[in-house]
Design a protein around this motif. Sequence first.
Motif, PDB file in Angstrom:
ATOM      1  N   TYR A  72      55.674  -7.039  -3.132  1.00 39.26           N
ATOM      2  CA  TYR A  72      54.696  -6.722  -4.175  1.00 39.26           C
ATOM      3  C   TYR A  72      55.384  -6.459  -5.514  1.00 39.26           C
ATOM      4  CZ  TYR A  72      50.982  -4.893  -6.955  1.00 39.26           C
ATOM      5  OH  TYR A  72      50.087  -4.725  -7.987  1.00 39.26           O
ATOM      6  N   LYS A  73      56.556  -5.869  -5.473  1.00 38.88           N
ATOM      7  CA  LYS A  73      57.300  -5.643  -6.724  1.00 38.88           C
ATOM      8  C   LYS A  73      57.626  -6.970  -7.402  1.00 38.88           C
ATOM      9  CE  LYS A  73      59.488  -1.316  -5.205  1.00 38.88           C
ATOM     10  NZ  LYS A  73      60.774  -0.647  -4.848  1.00 38.88           N
ATOM     11  N   LEU A  74      57.936  -7.989  -6.586  1.00 37.78           N
ATOM     12  CA  LEU A  74      58.207  -9.314  -7.151  1.00 37.78           C
ATOM     13  C   LEU A  74      56.947  -9.891  -7.795  1.00 37.78           C
ATOM     14  CD1 LEU A  74      60.446 -10.876  -4.337  1.00 37.78           C
ATOM     15  CD2 LEU A  74      61.181 -10.177  -6.620  1.00 37.78           C
ATOM     16  N   ILE A  75      55.798  -9.676  -7.143  1.00 36.62           N
ATOM     17  CA  ILE A  75      54.534 -10.147  -7.710  1.00 36.62           C
ATOM     18  C   ILE A  75      54.258  -9.444  -9.038  1.00 36.62           C
ATOM     19  CG2 ILE A  75      52.030 -10.166  -7.397  1.00 36.62           C
ATOM     20  CD1 ILE A  75      52.560 -10.453  -4.365  1.00 36.62           C
ATOM     21  N   LYS A  76      54.383  -8.137  -9.022  1.00 32.80           N
ATOM     22  CA  LYS A  76      54.066  -7.334 -10.206  1.00 32.80           C
ATOM     23  C   LYS A  76      55.007  -7.645 -11.370  1.00 32.80           C
ATOM     24  CE  LYS A  76      53.390  -2.554 -11.741  1.00 32.80           C
ATOM     25  NZ  LYS A  76      52.047  -2.815 -12.281  1.00 32.80           N
ATOM     26  N   ASN A  77      56.250  -7.918 -11.067  1.00 31.03           N
ATOM     27  CA  ASN A  77      57.249  -8.136 -12.117  1.00 31.03           C
ATOM     28  C   ASN A  77      57.630  -9.604 -12.268  1.00 31.03           C
ATOM     29  OD1 ASN A  77      57.676  -5.263 -12.788  1.00 31.03           O
ATOM     30  ND2 ASN A  77      58.511  -5.140 -10.726  1.00 31.03           N
ATOM     31  N   ALA A  78      56.741 -10.494 -11.868  1.00 27.01           N
ATOM     32  CA  ALA A  78      57.017 -11.930 -12.004  1.00 27.01           C
ATOM     33  C   ALA A  78      57.231 -12.283 -13.469  1.00 27.01           C
ATOM     34  CB  ALA A  78      55.859 -12.738 -11.424  1.00 27.01           C
ATOM     35  N   TYR A  79      58.118 -13.217 -13.714  1.00 28.04           N
ATOM     36  CA  TYR A  79      58.432 -13.623 -15.078  1.00 28.04           C
ATOM     37  C   TYR A  79      57.301 -14.414 -15.730  1.00 28.04           C
ATOM     38  CZ  TYR A  79      63.264 -12.221 -14.215  1.00 28.04           C
ATOM     39  OH  TYR A  79      64.402 -11.505 -13.923  1.00 28.04           O
ATOM     40  N   ASN A  80      56.524 -15.143 -14.914  1.00 26.15           N
ATOM     41  CA  ASN A  80      55.447 -15.960 -15.457  1.00 26.15           C
ATOM     42  C   ASN A  80      54.400 -16.204 -14.370  1.00 26.15           C
ATOM     43  OD1 ASN A  80      56.471 -18.187 -13.816  1.00 26.15           O
ATOM     44  ND2 ASN A  80      58.055 -18.424 -15.378  1.00 26.15           N
ATOM     45  N   LYS A  86      53.760 -18.085  -6.773  1.00 27.98           N
ATOM     46  CA  LYS A  86      54.684 -18.341  -5.671  1.00 27.98           C
ATOM     47  C   LYS A  86      54.768 -17.128  -4.750  1.00 27.98           C
ATOM     48  CE  LYS A  86      59.589 -19.141  -4.729  1.00 27.98           C
ATOM     49  NZ  LYS A  86      60.935 -19.348  -5.334  1.00 27.98           N
ATOM     50  N   PHE A  87      54.948 -15.951  -5.335  1.00 31.16           N
ATOM     51  CA  PHE A  87      55.085 -14.741  -4.527  1.00 31.16           C
ATOM     52  C   PHE A  87      53.747 -14.326  -3.906  1.00 31.16           C
ATOM     53  CE2 PHE A  87      58.778 -13.846  -7.515  1.00 31.16           C
ATOM     54  CZ  PHE A  87      59.735 -14.245  -6.593  1.00 31.16           C
ATOM     55  N   GLU A  88      52.648 -14.524  -4.631  1.00 31.35           N
ATOM     56  CA  GLU A  88      51.338 -14.213  -4.059  1.00 31.35           C
ATOM     57  C   GLU A  88      51.044 -15.109  -2.857  1.00 31.35           C
ATOM     58  OE1 GLU A  88      48.756 -12.468  -7.831  1.00 31.35           O
ATOM     59  OE2 GLU A  88      48.587 -14.589  -7.294  1.00 31.35           O
ATOM     60  N   THR A  89      51.403 -16.373  -2.974  1.00 30.20           N
ATOM     61  CA  THR A  89      51.191 -17.292  -1.850  1.00 30.20           C
ATOM     62  C   THR A  89      52.026 -16.876  -0.650  1.00 30.20           C
ATOM     63  OG1 THR A  89      50.735 -19.107  -3.381  1.00 30.20           O
ATOM     64  CG2 THR A  89      51.286 -19.714  -1.117  1.00 30.20           C
TER      65      THR A  89
END
Length: 250
Positions: A72-80, A86-89
């Motif tokens: 979830y941290k990757l989703i929240k802090n995604a660059y674009n 990608k991370f949500e999928t």
Amino acid sequence: MPKIIEYPKGNFKNSLDLAEAVSSLGGSCDRESCAHKMGLKMSGAFGTKIGTTAKYELITTEKGKLQITELYKLIKNAYNDVERKKFETEAFLKPEVFNKLYDRFKGSELPVGMLSKLLIREYDVEEKQAVPVSKYFIDGLQYLNLLDGNNNLLDYNKSLEVEDDYAEIEDENDLPIKSNYSSPYLPEKPTAQILHIENKNNTTNRVEAETTDFIVHIMGPGIDSQIVIKEEEDLLIVDAMLKKVKKKLQ
């Protein structure tokens, strides 16, 4: 095929909202605080939301505490937006039943009408839960833009490649006058036609209003184009142009 017992009992978007609530409370909180933050009551239904969010691996629930995961941290802090998708999928496909359904039907038509029966017979989903679970799967695919108008389940790796390619467009002139873009996701010969209008007072190149095609006209600083749309996939080019406008507004 081995039977699958575990399956989500809630909507993926709602799970993202719950994970966001936990994140806003410092990334870790108790159930009561999370419920209060979301304006919900402590109940069995709220417990189901927590369990579902954990199945998507957006939170953990150890020792009575809710805590956001690294995913979830990757989703929240995604660059674009492309990286976020990608991370949500990745999270959406964490539940085994959704992962197996996706692998089975990607690149082909999803049998929407018989999906609930398929879940009962082949994935051991309880009969009373089959219709809701099939809806959660379809809703998630639609949220992630992985289900087209003909119920074809798209390969998200290929769709991300296309979005990534279009995200690189910095100048409207990088788009060809008549697209010859080739991709496994797009038709071999896309039909979208982009007409650049150098002088807004000159209507020579404009498509006549009587045309039977759909036309999107985008005009602004550095942009004055009409995009002629003949197929659903041509909307990707419209999306790319709108992303360019959005970037200029930021």
